[in-house]
Design a protein around this motif. Structure first.
Motif, PDB file in Angstrom:
ATOM      1  N   GLY A   1       1.277  -1.067   0.169  1.00 48.04           N
ATOM      2  CA  GLY A   1      -0.002  -0.420  -0.336  1.00 48.04           C
ATOM      3  C   GLY A   1       0.961   1.169  -0.011  1.00 48.04           C
ATOM      4  N   ALA A   2       2.257   1.174   0.787  1.00 50.38           N
ATOM      5  CA  ALA A   2       3.064   2.297   0.711  1.00 50.38           C
ATOM      6  C   ALA A   2       3.406   2.282  -0.530  1.00 50.38           C
ATOM      7  CB  ALA A   2       3.307   2.323   2.271  1.00 50.38           C
ATOM      8  N   LEU A   3       4.312   1.340  -1.225  1.00 51.68           N
ATOM      9  CA  LEU A   3       5.556   0.989  -2.134  1.00 51.68           C
ATOM     10  C   LEU A   3       4.445   1.757  -3.732  1.00 51.68           C
ATOM     11  CD1 LEU A   3       7.347  -2.107  -1.169  1.00 51.68           C
ATOM     12  CD2 LEU A   3       8.269   0.432  -1.651  1.00 51.68           C
ATOM     13  N   LYS A   4       3.362   1.574  -3.425  1.00 49.41           N
ATOM     14  CA  LYS A   4       2.316   2.234  -4.222  1.00 49.41           C
ATOM     15  C   LYS A   4       3.050   3.495  -4.974  1.00 49.41           C
ATOM     16  CE  LYS A   4      -1.197  -1.458  -4.757  1.00 49.41           C
ATOM     17  NZ  LYS A   4      -2.702  -1.585  -4.360  1.00 49.41           N
ATOM     18  N   ARG A   5       2.904   4.597  -3.097  1.00 47.92           N
ATOM     19  CA  ARG A   5       2.953   5.660  -3.844  1.00 47.92           C
ATOM     20  C   ARG A   5       4.505   5.906  -4.022  1.00 47.92           C
ATOM     21  NH1 ARG A   5      -1.265   7.774   0.795  1.00 47.92           N
ATOM     22  NH2 ARG A   5      -1.015   5.272   1.667  1.00 47.92           N
ATOM     23  N   ASN A   6       5.163   5.577  -3.309  1.00 49.03           N
ATOM     24  CA  ASN A   6       6.828   5.316  -2.977  1.00 49.03           C
ATOM     25  C   ASN A   6       6.859   6.009  -4.669  1.00 49.03           C
ATOM     26  OD1 ASN A   6       9.605   4.343  -3.628  1.00 49.03           O
ATOM     27  ND2 ASN A   6       9.302   4.825  -0.519  1.00 49.03           N
ATOM     28  N   GLY A   7       8.269   7.068  -5.003  1.00 50.77           N
ATOM     29  CA  GLY A   7       8.316   7.556  -5.903  1.00 50.77           C
ATOM     30  C   GLY A   7       9.648   7.543  -5.458  1.00 50.77           C
ATOM     31  N   ALA A   8      10.504   6.904  -4.683  1.00 50.68           N
ATOM     32  CA  ALA A   8      12.068   6.507  -4.723  1.00 50.68           C
ATOM     33  C   ALA A   8      13.425   5.464  -4.739  1.00 50.68           C
ATOM     34  CB  ALA A   8      12.705   7.263  -3.589  1.00 50.68           C
ATOM     35  N   LEU A   9      12.162   4.627  -4.484  1.00 47.37           N
ATOM     36  CA  LEU A   9      12.677   3.126  -4.355  1.00 47.37           C
ATOM     37  C   LEU A   9      13.068   2.415  -5.642  1.00 47.37           C
ATOM     38  CD1 LEU A   9      13.445   1.111  -1.893  1.00 47.37           C
ATOM     39  CD2 LEU A   9      11.786   0.005  -2.109  1.00 47.37           C
ATOM     40  N   GLN A  10      14.345   1.552  -5.284  1.00 48.19           N
ATOM     41  CA  GLN A  10      14.695   1.388  -7.067  1.00 48.19           C
ATOM     42  C   GLN A  10      15.150  -0.160  -7.147  1.00 48.19           C
ATOM     43  OE1 GLN A  10      17.563   3.560  -9.272  1.00 48.19           O
ATOM     44  NE2 GLN A  10      16.670   5.571  -8.664  1.00 48.19           N
ATOM     45  N   GLU A  11      15.571  -0.986  -6.196  1.00 51.84           N
ATOM     46  CA  GLU A  11      15.874  -2.308  -5.845  1.00 51.84           C
ATOM     47  C   GLU A  11      15.168  -2.546  -4.238  1.00 51.84           C
ATOM     48  OE1 GLU A  11      19.863  -2.707  -5.559  1.00 51.84           O
ATOM     49  OE2 GLU A  11      20.338  -1.362  -7.385  1.00 51.84           O
ATOM     50  N   LEU A  12      14.088  -3.496  -4.444  1.00 50.63           N
ATOM     51  CA  LEU A  12      13.098  -4.027  -3.310  1.00 50.63           C
ATOM     52  C   LEU A  12      14.024  -5.932  -3.656  1.00 50.63           C
ATOM     53  CD1 LEU A  12      11.189  -3.991  -1.121  1.00 50.63           C
ATOM     54  CD2 LEU A  12       9.501  -4.634  -2.503  1.00 50.63           C
ATOM     55  N   TYR A  13      13.873  -6.219  -2.472  1.00 52.70           N
ATOM     56  CA  TYR A  13      14.637  -7.570  -1.814  1.00 52.70           C
ATOM     57  C   TYR A  13      13.757  -8.769  -0.899  1.00 52.70           C
ATOM     58  CZ  TYR A  13      19.163  -6.256  -4.851  1.00 52.70           C
ATOM     59  OH  TYR A  13      19.764  -5.717  -5.439  1.00 52.70           O
ATOM     60  N   LEU A  14      12.679  -8.916  -1.804  1.00 56.56           N
ATOM     61  CA  LEU A  14      11.856  -9.968  -0.817  1.00 56.56           C
ATOM     62  C   LEU A  14      11.883 -11.534  -0.892  1.00 56.56           C
ATOM     63  CD1 LEU A  14       9.027  -7.580  -1.998  1.00 56.56           C
ATOM     64  CD2 LEU A  14      10.334  -7.117   0.249  1.00 56.56           C
ATOM     65  N   GLY A  15      13.277 -12.252  -1.206  1.00 58.56           N
ATOM     66  CA  GLY A  15      13.539 -13.318  -0.724  1.00 58.56           C
ATOM     67  C   GLY A  15      12.535 -14.139   0.465  1.00 58.56           C
TER      68      GLY A  15
END
Length: 463
Positions: free
Chosen positions: A216-230
């Motif tokens: 819900g937050a990341l839908k509106r995030n405009g900065a994050l480029q790399e996300l690791y969810l392993g």
């Protein structure tokens, strides 16, 4: 927090979070504070390492704790106190509240590129105090707080403030900690305005409500480029639906790592549905070890030709088998952005290797192919070596180097010869790519155009 249910803790957290306001002192106090701050900075510029070490030891005496030998050794190796030091590594060191407080004498004098608190057994008050210091002194550009499950309510609140307000922090590692409700709320609130560009949340029990909150937050995030969810035990449908929405609505992510989950074919369908809306931007997608079979390739084959910027796709440790590779054949021939393809441990035999050779003969952009830990014998190696006489873009072909058992003894020697030939052909391609790059940057008349398509660099995309 003892004495409260998890829902009450979350409600209390949100109330404290929303009530926090910035207030400014009267003008004369602001001027006085500015002068004090300026004097502190001038004093810090004149500090020596000996001064910092002595101040830290005195602080430890004040807080009745022993100086941390690991911290002392690293401080003594710093060459310049006016520039950021490379690292303050306190991983595995037990840091109680007093130990954290005593570190302020170091933090007020030295800033770091990387601070590691991994497995430091941080408890709530100590974590809160230390993270508040990191914010005040802008102590780190990369922070690792992984494996500190005792940070508690106040620790996560302070981490949230740090993420929201820091002007220098670009990467956070917060792995191996269960993402309870108040932690997910804290992180998600911060991500609405955070400047983070890299976030590692492996093994954080994100499945279900925490993932819903985060997305819900990341839908509106405009900065994050790399996300690791392993390693978050994502299930096949509900969690993957959230991940599909993330890909659909977030326009800044360039890397998404979902390795070592349970996405399955059903979940891959949801992710591919999200990718249909995200034809550009995403460069790396890791789906290794996710219980995906050849049936899931029916979803991926439809979206692959549409992805204009995807450069790395890792499908390793999934039971794709030869059937899955054959289903991807046309899509991989059409795609003009992919540079790296991971197919290690996917159940491929010589038949699948022949299909990959046909792909290489048509796709003249791909630079690396990993097919280790598959049953590729002499027949498959022969097909790949023939393809490399046509394909001049592939510079790395990852293969098992041990010789595998064949029905005929002479084929073992053939394997050895083909492995050497493939290595030579890849080396020749690498040299050709280097020469092409040098000619492109050299002054003088333009170089003669190559007969085949030029190699795509990591920052380029296909037309």
């Amino acid at each position: 927090m003892t004495g409260h249910s998890e829902e009450e803790d979350t409600s209390l957290f949100m109330k404290q979070f929303e009530e926090k306001r910035v207030s400014f002192p009267p003008d004369e106090e602001m001027v006085s504070a500015f002068v004090e701050c300026r004097d502190e900075l001038q004093e810090a510029d004149s500090l020596t390492l000996t001064d910092i070490v002595l101040a830290y030891i005195q602080s430890c005496e004040k807080h009745t704790v022993q100086p941390n030998p690991k911290a002392l050794d690293q401080i003594k190796e710093i060459t310049c106190v006016t520039d950021r030091a490379r690292c303050l590594d306190l991983s595995g060191e037990r840091l109680d509240y007093c130990s954290c407080e005593s570190l302020e004498e170091i933090l007020k004098s030295v800033q770091f590129d990387f601070i590691s608190l991994r497995g430091a057994e941080l408890e709530e008050n100590g974590a809160s105090s230390l993270l508040d210091m990191f914010l005040y002194y802008e102590s780190a550009t990369h922070l690792d707080v992984s494996s500190n499950s005792g940070m508690g309510f106040s620790g996560w609140l302070s981490l949230s403030h740090l993420l929201k307000q820091s002007g220098c922090l670009w990467r956070l590692d917060a792995c191996n900690m269960p993402m309870v409700d108040y932690a997910a709320q804290a992180l998600s609130k911060a991500l609405l305005t955070s400047r983070l560009t890299v976030l590692h949340l492996e093994n954080s029990s994100l499945s279900g409500k925490p993932l819903f909150t985060l997305v819900g937050a990341l839908k509106r995030n405009g900065a994050l480029q790399e996300l690791y969810l392993g390693e978050n035990s994502f299930n096949g449908y509900q969690d993957s639906m959230q991940l599909g929405d993330l890909l659909k609505y977030n326009g800044t992510l360039k890397t998404l790592d979902l390795s070592n989950n349970s996405i399955s074919d059903l979940g891959l369908e949801e992710i591919c549905d999200g990718l249909r809306f995200r034809k550009t931007g995403l460069r790396t997608l890791t789906l290794s070890n996710n219980q995906i079979t050849h049936l899931g390739m029916s979803h991926l084959q439809n979206v692959l030709p549409c992805l204009k910027t995807l450069e790395t796709l890792n499908l390793g440790k999934n039971s794709l088998e030869n059937r899955g590779i054959h289903m991807l054949k046309e899509s991989l021939m059409i795609n003009r952005s992919l540079l790296q393809l991971g197919l290690a441990s996917t159940g491929i035999t010589c038949e699948g290797a022949v299909t990959l050779a046909e792909i290489l003969a048509e796709n003249l952009q791909i630079q690396r192919l990993d097919i280790r830990h598959n049953q590729v014998l002499a027949g498959g190696l022969m097909a790949l070596s023939l393809a490399l006489k046509i394909n001049h873009s592939l510079i790395i072909l990852d293969l098992d180097q041990h010789l595998k058992e064949e029905k005929e003894e002479f084929l073992i020697d053939t394997q050895k010869m083909l492995l050497s030939r493939i290595s030579d052909l890849c080396s020749s391609n690498a040299m050709g790519a280097k020469d092409t790059a040098l000619r492109a940057t050299a002054p003088g008349p333009p170089a003669r155009p190559p007969l085949l398509s030029p190699i795509l660099l990591p920052t380029q995309t296909a037309d």
